[in-house]
Structures are given as structure tokens and as C-alpha cells.
Design a protein around this motif. Structure first.
Motif, PDB file in Angstrom:
ATOM      1  N   ILE A  97       0.841  -1.197   0.000  1.00 37.92           N
ATOM      2  CA  ILE A  97       0.000   0.000   0.000  1.00 37.92           C
ATOM      3  C   ILE A  97       0.873   1.243   0.000  1.00 37.92           C
ATOM      4  O   ILE A  97       0.672   2.172  -0.806  1.00 37.92           O
ATOM      5  N   ALA A  98       1.841   1.282   0.904  1.00 38.04           N
ATOM      6  CA  ALA A  98       2.713   2.451   1.001  1.00 38.04           C
ATOM      7  C   ALA A  98       3.468   2.673  -0.301  1.00 38.04           C
ATOM      8  O   ALA A  98       3.675   3.817  -0.729  1.00 38.04           O
ATOM      9  N   GLU A  99       3.879   1.600  -0.949  1.00 34.39           N
ATOM     10  CA  GLU A  99       4.567   1.729  -2.237  1.00 34.39           C
ATOM     11  C   GLU A  99       3.646   2.348  -3.281  1.00 34.39           C
ATOM     12  O   GLU A  99       4.043   3.281  -4.005  1.00 34.39           O
ATOM     13  N   ALA A 100       2.414   1.857  -3.361  1.00 35.34           N
ATOM     14  CA  ALA A 100       1.479   2.357  -4.367  1.00 35.34           C
ATOM     15  C   ALA A 100       1.131   3.825  -4.143  1.00 35.34           C
ATOM     16  O   ALA A 100       0.953   4.588  -5.106  1.00 35.34           O
ATOM     17  N   LEU A 101       1.053   4.236  -2.877  1.00 35.72           N
ATOM     18  CA  LEU A 101       0.660   5.615  -2.549  1.00 35.72           C
ATOM     19  C   LEU A 101       1.861   6.528  -2.363  1.00 35.72           C
ATOM     20  O   LEU A 101       1.697   7.697  -2.014  1.00 35.72           O
ATOM     21  N   LYS A 102       3.076   5.963  -2.551  1.00 34.25           N
ATOM     22  CA  LYS A 102       4.322   6.739  -2.405  1.00 34.25           C
ATOM     23  C   LYS A 102       4.440   7.365  -1.012  1.00 34.25           C
ATOM     24  O   LYS A 102       4.735   8.544  -0.850  1.00 34.25           O
ATOM     25  N   LEU A 103       4.234   6.516  -0.005  1.00 34.85           N
ATOM     26  CA  LEU A 103       4.298   6.924   1.390  1.00 34.85           C
ATOM     27  C   LEU A 103       5.482   6.245   2.066  1.00 34.85           C
ATOM     28  O   LEU A 103       6.051   5.287   1.532  1.00 34.85           O
TER      29      LEU A 103
END
Length: 417
Positions: A97-103
Motif C-alpha cells: 500500500i505504502a509503495e502504491a501511494l508513495k508513502l
């Protein structure tokens, strides 16, 4: 999906799963005072609702790409500021998730490197971080050959489990044969599959005091916050039966230990988030046992908050959102937790409680975990799930803390079902 009316200016945090209320509410409650929290879970929330601004019920919270797709859809309507997960089985999925949202903490390869203890060993060996010799194996024959190479006693363990589940110490070929069967047949509800070719590790048995270190990592800067002095029981298994945390633990002020933590995280590529690392303090110095990319279990971060006043949930949420954490200690105490078990296999629980009048003032919490009708066993069958109750304590020193936990154990009342 349900969405509440949170305060708009507060950051929006996506939380993946929660856990048992008695073990994790101490994290979620404070987080909700500074963040709007949207929960991804597989069931409708119950105790969590008062702390949430919204939630989404999904069929699976282990599937990273599917979680990332669901989060991206929500993110397009109202952007998330961070992603947080403290469940070992789901931290890799959360990193998708963090990868997809650039977080922050958005590199699944890094989190998998921590989850897969074989990869952890390879990365640390390449960087020269002191650790036990470790050999991945797939069969009992390979395990025997690895043990001969290392020298008995050795530790046999699954490649990717947590909480010392499936871990056993063996001192001979005969014990290894029995021990390997124990490790091989130990399972978790976690469906994540590790290296299927070599799913077990045979490792050098290093001796000394075993500790854990909960650290917050922000932009590559590693700050150790809580050192847990582990209490282990039920040999030859490695059941964690309790921990002590001291606000002024000398390791927290040791520059060489700080350097070791920094080198360890750099070798693993972990730059933002929270970690729970375990070391053996040997006569030749600390030896790294493992690094977990999440908050510690067993209420260790809670003991840290009780000892120092530093809130672990808020610190973890802040770094998940790219903020600098607040790490100012306001207390200086020693704290402890002890877990309680039944004595006999397949014990049916009628009731579990404490005689509250017998609990000393130093006892902070005394909590029954097993519900009436539950069938529980001591380790090794019981392991973490065999715990029927726990108590936490806070005092001026470890002796006073231990005495309070002794009193809590004497006050525990277990009636059969």
C-alpha cells in the motif's frame, strides 16, 4: 465502507488490522487523538469503532496488491498521509500500500528481507553485522549436516515465524531428530509462504541475556526507545513468559550499541518506520537474532510507555506519515509483564480472574485473556495462544517489579470448566 466525520486538518492514517483489544488498544487509542484512522479489516470493527474515522471490510488483508488497489481507490477521494501495521503477518502486505501511494516504508523488498530470516542473515553477513552462523535447510538430513558443521548445541527454527514459535534448542543428533519434527509441524494461521526450497534454519546457539529493542526510524536515523529484558521459559522451547523494561537501561546510552543498530538497519535498507530487534548479549558482545519491521508484541511498547511516558503508537503513526516523532521522556521507572499458563494439556477453562484484593499497588494491569470454555495447553502446544492471563507492573526497580508480578501470580484464580 463506512466513513466518519473526522477533523479534516488531522492527518489521515490507514491502519491494516488491529489484533486483540487487551494487547493493542493501548496503541490505537492515543493514535486517534492526533490522527484520523481508517481501518482495513476482514470483519466489521467492534471495540475499535470509537477510535476510527472510517473502515473498509475486505476479504483478505494478506494480499498486498489487492490491498494497494483498494487503498488507491480511497486515496483518490481523500489522500492518506501514512500506512501503519503492527501485525507481523500483514506488514509485507501493508508495504505494498505504502509503495502504491508513495508513502514512507513503501518498499516491499525491504519488509520481506526482514520477514524472511534467511534473507536477513544474508544481508547482515554481507555487512559484517555480528550474528550467529545460520544455515538454511529443507530436510532433517540437511539439518543434521548443518548441525555437524556448526557444532552442538544448535537452534532449529522456521524461516519466517515470529514470537519464537517453532524454535527449539537441541544438543545432539537424537534431539535434533525430535526437534526438527517439532519445527517442521509447527504452523501459523498466517498464509504467507517463505522460501519453500529451504524453509528452516539451523543456527549457532549463542548464549547470554536475550533482549529486544524497539526503535523508531526517521529518514534513516535510528533511535532506540525501549529495551526489553526477556524472560524465557519451558526449555528446550523458547516461550517468552515475560519482559522487563527500564527507562534508564544502560544500553540506551551505549554509543557502540547505537552504532550497531544503525549498521543493522542500513544493511537491511530500513529507513522509516518502527522496528523490534532481538539480540543475545554474549560474552563477546551483542549478536543480532532478528529484526521485525513493526512494533514489538507482548506489550513491550506498552511497558516502554509505562516506564518513560513516550507513546509508541503516536511515534509510530508520526513516522508512518513522514513526521518527526516526539521522543521526550516524562517518566523514569522500571516496568514488567508476566504471562500465565495452565499446568495441564487440554485444560477446559471455567473462569480466569485475579483476587483483586491481593494485588499490590505496583500492579498496573491484571487481565484475563482466556474466555470461559476455551481449551488451552501449556507450551509447546500452547505457545503464545496458551496464555490465559497477564499482569503488568511499574516500580522503582526490577526487584520490586518482580515481587509485584509474583504477587499477581499468587492472586490468579483459575477454575476448570
Amino acid at each position: 465502507m463506512i466513513t466518519g466525520s473526522g477533523v479534516a486538518e488531522r492527518p489521515l492514517l490507514l491502519l491494516v488490522a488491529t489484533g486483540m483489544r487487551s494487547y493493542r488498544e493501548y496503541l490505537l487509542g492515543p493514535i486517534s487523538t492526533e490522527f484520523r484512522v481508517h481501518l482495513f479489516h476482514t470483519v466489521e470493527p467492534t471495540w475499535e469503532r470509537e477510535y476510527l474515522s472510517g473502515w473498509t471490510v475486505l476479504p483478505d488483508t494478506y494480499d498486498g496488491p489487492a490491498l494497494a488497489a483498494a487503498a488507491t481507490e480511497l486515496h483518490q477521494v481523500e489522500p492518506f498521509d501514512g500506512v501503519l501495521c503492527w501485525d507481523e503477518g500483514r506488514i509485507h502486505a501493508a508495504s505494498h500500500i505504502a509503495e502504491a501511494l508513495k508513502l514512507p516504508n513503501g518498499d516491499p523488498a525491504v519488509i520481506w528481507r526482514l520477514r524472511d530470516k534467511g534473507q536477513t542473515r544474508q544481508a547482515l553477513a554481507a555487512a559484517g553485522v555480528p550474528q550467529p552462523l545460520s544455515i538454511p535447510v529443507s530436510t532433517e538430513e540437511e539439518a543434521l549436516a548443518a548441525a555437524e558443521r556448526i557444532g552442538y548445541p544448535v537452534i532449529v527454527k522456521p524461516r519466517g515465524y515470529g514470537a519464537s514459535i517453532g524454535v527449539i534448542k537441541v544438543a545432539s543428533r537424537e534431539e535434533l531428530a525430535r526437534g526438527f519434527s517439532f519445527t517442521r509441524t509447527t504452523t501459523l494461521p498466517d498464509p504467507v509462504v517463505f522460501n519453500s526450497a529451504e524453509p528452516y534454519l539451523v543456527e549457532e546457539c549463542v548464549t547470554g541475556e536475550e533482549i529486544s529493542v524497539d526503535s523508531v526510524v526517521h529518514h534513516g536515523v535510528v533511535t532506540a526507545l525501549f529495551v526489553g529484558r526477556k524472560q524465557v521459559g519451558y526449555p528446550p522451547y523458547a516461550e517468552e513468559v515475560g519482559h522487563f523494561v527500564e527507562a534508564a537501561d544502560p544500553l540506551l546510552a551505549d554509543p557502540e550499541f547505537a552504532r550497531l543498530l544503525t549498521e543493522t538497519h542500513a544493511a537491511l535498507g530500513f529507513t522509516d518506520g518502527w522496528t523490534h530487534s532481538e539480540f543475545m548479549l554474549t560474552a563477546d558482545g551483542p549478536r543480532l537474532i532478528e529484526v521485525n519491521g513493526r512494533l514489538g508484541g507482548d506489550l513491550i511498547p506498552y511497558l516502554g510507555r509505562l516506564a518513560t511516558g513516550i507513546d509508541p503508537g503516536l511515534a509510530a503513526a508520526r513516522v508512518a506519515c513522514g513526521q518527526a516523532p516526539e521522543l521526550t521522556a516524562t517518566l523514569a521507572r522500571t516496568t514488567g509483564v508476566r504471562f500465565f499458563y495452565v499446568a495441564e494439556e487440554d485444560t477446559v477453562i471455567g473462569s480466569v480472574d485475579f483476587d483483586r484484593q491481593r494485588l499490590p499497588a505496583a500492579i498496573d494491569r491484571a487481565v484475563a485473556v482466556a474466555a470461559p470454555g476455551a481449551v488451552v495447553s501449556p507450551p509447546p502446544r500452547g505457545t503464545v495462544w496458551g496464555r490465559i492471563a497477564y499482569a503488568t507492573a511499574a516500580a522503582d526497580d526490577r526487584a520490586a517489579c518482580g515481587a509485584a508480578l509474583d504477587a499477581a501470580e499468587a492472586a490468579l484464580v483459575v477454575l476448570p470448566g
